[in-house]
Motif scaffolding. Sequence first.
Motif, PDB file in Angstrom:
ATOM      1  N   ILE A 378      60.838  31.060  39.570  1.00 30.44           N
ATOM      2  CA  ILE A 378      60.095  30.190  38.658  1.00 30.44           C
ATOM      3  C   ILE A 378      60.948  29.963  37.418  1.00 30.44           C
ATOM      4  O   ILE A 378      61.375  30.923  36.765  1.00 30.44           O
ATOM      5  CB  ILE A 378      58.735  30.814  38.261  1.00 30.44           C
ATOM      6  CG1 ILE A 378      57.850  31.020  39.496  1.00 30.44           C
ATOM      7  CG2 ILE A 378      58.015  29.926  37.238  1.00 30.44           C
ATOM      8  CD1 ILE A 378      56.543  31.742  39.189  1.00 30.44           C
ATOM      9  N   HIS A 379      61.200  28.702  37.104  1.00 29.96           N
ATOM     10  CA  HIS A 379      62.006  28.341  35.933  1.00 29.96           C
ATOM     11  C   HIS A 379      63.327  29.117  35.898  1.00 29.96           C
ATOM     12  O   HIS A 379      63.702  29.719  34.893  1.00 29.96           O
ATOM     13  CB  HIS A 379      61.220  28.570  34.641  1.00 29.96           C
ATOM     14  CG  HIS A 379      60.005  27.697  34.532  1.00 29.96           C
ATOM     15  ND1 HIS A 379      58.803  28.147  34.020  1.00 29.96           N
ATOM     16  CD2 HIS A 379      59.795  26.403  34.900  1.00 29.96           C
ATOM     17  CE1 HIS A 379      57.916  27.162  34.071  1.00 29.96           C
ATOM     18  NE2 HIS A 379      58.492  26.096  34.589  1.00 29.96           N
ATOM     19  N   ALA A 380      63.998  29.107  37.042  1.00 30.96           N
ATOM     20  CA  ALA A 380      65.330  29.711  37.192  1.00 30.96           C
ATOM     21  C   ALA A 380      65.340  31.226  37.013  1.00 30.96           C
ATOM     22  O   ALA A 380      66.399  31.823  36.812  1.00 30.96           O
ATOM     23  CB  ALA A 380      66.324  29.057  36.222  1.00 30.96           C
ATOM     24  N   GLN A 381      64.163  31.858  37.097  1.00 32.38           N
ATOM     25  CA  GLN A 381      64.072  33.316  36.998  1.00 32.38           C
ATOM     26  C   GLN A 381      63.364  33.865  38.241  1.00 32.38           C
ATOM     27  O   GLN A 381      62.450  33.225  38.770  1.00 32.38           O
ATOM     28  CB  GLN A 381      63.262  33.718  35.749  1.00 32.38           C
ATOM     29  CG  GLN A 381      63.826  33.184  34.443  1.00 32.38           C
ATOM     30  CD  GLN A 381      65.170  33.798  34.091  1.00 32.38           C
ATOM     31  OE1 GLN A 381      65.347  35.013  34.162  1.00 32.38           O
ATOM     32  NE2 GLN A 381      66.120  32.956  33.690  1.00 32.38           N
ATOM     33  N   ASP A 382      63.772  35.052  38.692  1.00 33.68           N
ATOM     34  CA  ASP A 382      63.089  35.718  39.797  1.00 33.68           C
ATOM     35  C   ASP A 382      61.935  36.536  39.236  1.00 33.68           C
ATOM     36  O   ASP A 382      62.145  37.468  38.449  1.00 33.68           O
ATOM     37  CB  ASP A 382      64.052  36.626  40.569  1.00 33.68           C
ATOM     38  CG  ASP A 382      65.054  35.824  41.380  1.00 33.68           C
ATOM     39  OD1 ASP A 382      64.638  34.818  41.985  1.00 33.68           O
ATOM     40  OD2 ASP A 382      66.241  36.190  41.393  1.00 33.68           O
ATOM     41  N   VAL A 383      60.723  36.193  39.638  1.00 33.61           N
ATOM     42  CA  VAL A 383      59.520  36.867  39.150  1.00 33.61           C
ATOM     43  C   VAL A 383      59.005  37.804  40.234  1.00 33.61           C
ATOM     44  O   VAL A 383      58.840  37.411  41.395  1.00 33.61           O
ATOM     45  CB  VAL A 383      58.423  35.838  38.787  1.00 33.61           C
ATOM     46  CG1 VAL A 383      57.143  36.539  38.341  1.00 33.61           C
ATOM     47  CG2 VAL A 383      58.924  34.896  37.693  1.00 33.61           C
ATOM     48  N   ALA A 384      58.760  39.056  39.870  1.00 38.39           N
ATOM     49  CA  ALA A 384      58.261  40.045  40.829  1.00 38.39           C
ATOM     50  C   ALA A 384      56.841  39.701  41.258  1.00 38.39           C
ATOM     51  O   ALA A 384      55.993  39.362  40.425  1.00 38.39           O
ATOM     52  CB  ALA A 384      58.295  41.435  40.206  1.00 38.39           C
ATOM     53  N   VAL A 385      56.589  39.829  42.558  1.00 38.21           N
ATOM     54  CA  VAL A 385      55.253  39.563  43.093  1.00 38.21           C
ATOM     55  C   VAL A 385      54.580  40.899  43.379  1.00 38.21           C
ATOM     56  O   VAL A 385      54.717  41.474  44.456  1.00 38.21           O
ATOM     57  CB  VAL A 385      55.319  38.702  44.374  1.00 38.21           C
ATOM     58  CG1 VAL A 385      53.907  38.433  44.903  1.00 38.21           C
ATOM     59  CG2 VAL A 385      56.051  37.400  44.122  1.00 38.21           C
ATOM     60  N   ASN A 386      53.861  41.407  42.379  1.00 40.36           N
ATOM     61  CA  ASN A 386      53.087  42.636  42.557  1.00 40.36           C
ATOM     62  C   ASN A 386      51.599  42.357  42.720  1.00 40.36           C
ATOM     63  O   ASN A 386      50.846  43.221  43.174  1.00 40.36           O
ATOM     64  CB  ASN A 386      53.306  43.576  41.360  1.00 40.36           C
ATOM     65  CG  ASN A 386      54.752  44.030  41.258  1.00 40.36           C
ATOM     66  OD1 ASN A 386      55.402  44.299  42.276  1.00 40.36           O
ATOM     67  ND2 ASN A 386      55.287  44.080  40.041  1.00 40.36           N
ATOM     68  N   ALA A 387      51.173  41.177  42.331  1.00 39.35           N
ATOM     69  CA  ALA A 387      49.775  40.794  42.470  1.00 39.35           C
ATOM     70  C   ALA A 387      49.422  40.636  43.950  1.00 39.35           C
ATOM     71  O   ALA A 387      50.290  40.364  44.786  1.00 39.35           O
ATOM     72  CB  ALA A 387      49.515  39.489  41.733  1.00 39.35           C
ATOM     73  N   GLU A 388      48.152  40.819  44.263  1.00 42.51           N
ATOM     74  CA  GLU A 388      47.668  40.597  45.625  1.00 42.51           C
ATOM     75  C   GLU A 388      47.694  39.089  45.921  1.00 42.51           C
ATOM     76  O   GLU A 388      47.284  38.275  45.099  1.00 42.51           O
ATOM     77  CB  GLU A 388      46.241  41.128  45.761  1.00 42.51           C
ATOM     78  CG  GLU A 388      45.636  40.929  47.150  1.00 42.51           C
ATOM     79  CD  GLU A 388      44.177  41.389  47.223  1.00 42.51           C
ATOM     80  OE1 GLU A 388      43.584  41.246  48.308  1.00 42.51           O
ATOM     81  OE2 GLU A 388      43.650  41.848  46.188  1.00 42.51           O
ATOM     82  N   VAL A 389      48.202  38.732  47.074  1.00 41.92           N
ATOM     83  CA  VAL A 389      48.224  37.326  47.490  1.00 41.92           C
ATOM     84  C   VAL A 389      47.237  37.129  48.629  1.00 41.92           C
ATOM     85  O   VAL A 389      47.302  37.821  49.650  1.00 41.92           O
ATOM     86  CB  VAL A 389      49.636  36.887  47.930  1.00 41.92           C
ATOM     87  CG1 VAL A 389      49.617  35.431  48.422  1.00 41.92           C
ATOM     88  CG2 VAL A 389      50.631  37.046  46.782  1.00 41.92           C
ATOM     89  N   VAL A 390      46.301  36.219  48.439  1.00 35.07           N
ATOM     90  CA  VAL A 390      45.276  35.924  49.435  1.00 35.07           C
ATOM     91  C   VAL A 390      45.418  34.470  49.845  1.00 35.07           C
ATOM     92  O   VAL A 390      45.505  33.587  48.990  1.00 35.07           O
ATOM     93  CB  VAL A 390      43.857  36.156  48.856  1.00 35.07           C
ATOM     94  CG1 VAL A 390      42.788  35.701  49.841  1.00 35.07           C
ATOM     95  CG2 VAL A 390      43.670  37.620  48.485  1.00 35.07           C
TER      96      VAL A 390
END
Length: 454
Positions: A378-390
Amino acid sequence: MSVNITFLGGTGTVTGSKYLVQHDGKQLLIDCGLFQGYKQLRLRNWNPLPIAAADIDAVLLTHAHLDHSGYLPLLHRQGFRGRVHATPATCDLCAILLPDSGHIQEEDAAFLNRHGYSKHTPALPLYSKHDAIVSLNLLHSEVIGKTFSPIPGWKATFSSAGHILGAASILLEVAGRRILFSGDLGRPDDLVMNPPDLPPEADTVLIESTYGNRTHPKEDVLAELAPALKRVASRGGVAVVPVFAVGRAQALLHAIALLKERGDIPRSLPIFLDSPMAVHTTELLPRHPDALRLDTHALHKMAHIATMVETPEQSKALAKHHGPMVILSASGMATGGRVLHHLAHYLPDHRNMVILTGYQAPGTRGDTLAKGNSTVRIHAQDVAVNAEVVQLESSSAHADATQLISWLKHMKHAPSQVYVVHGELDAADAMRQRIERELRWRAVVPEHGSTWPT
């Protein structure tokens, strides 16, 4: 002379729909959409069409979603000056979507330039808000069910396709040939929209295949959404819901209103609709009641179930709120807009949740999240996905494979040719096989840029 169709988009992909019909020196474009998803698809938006825009005599739109209408500002800038024919509701929605699309592109380019994230100096928008506003002058509304003449000697008729407000199928009659463009077909059991009209007789059919290899689950969206929202509320988290501002946002608002009314989720759970485009679309629905299943009471509940967020300052202020809360924000596949800022802010926290509410085209951030990747760009940055994805499997506004076949079966006579479009290759080919096997009709998946007879 023959009538030919050149497939300039919406083939091998669910985006960029553009079908050029040519006969006796006249040229008509069905849909004028943007490519989305993979970068190699998005780059096509920057390439000129293989025909001069000024040589196109008219455009017909099936509906207002950007993958069907979002190229119009560019077409106008390239010299197109003919009429763009669409249903009244599609004209109303384009007046919301197209300027917003230009505005978002300008905002995204400015953000990249401010932070030095772009490989290009400077980063440029595909088109501006001004480009979009000027292109709206081309729109000309046509009543559903009433035949009109987009080009002398050619006839066209819109019929309702369900899906979203104003969505239509198009029957085009030229040189004794009847060509039916399904557009995006809605579901017969949609929560908000009426079912599609039955198809007219045609010699050639272009059928969409977004869900050409799948059937929707029997479980409805209420049964899927309720436990997800209860979970995130119980842990004090924030649910970020990427939504299509037209269609999906309103369906989710209606579903949440029903769940609160039934007591299936906390009535106190704060809901925010953070998308000016979605806010304005929600306000537009009561002007087109004939397209909807909902009565005045349900429309009122939908419009008041959420706090409407319009200004950038209001959107940024949401980050200071504590959970639990739900933020519905565009875009539906997380390709741009305000939802990116919310995802960047909330994805790293395991208490939070992302709820994906429909088809996620390959190459989009929504697709990255759906696949369970540990980071998202996102916006040229790698964002960690720790949130639950449904991922909600039952919230799609598209007919599934069996519903598409059922719609085609209502044609009394077999068309001489079916072109399967608007689907990823596996979905489109699965639909082709079902048409050949179950209906015994000739069907083909055309390649991008190919020309075929009608």
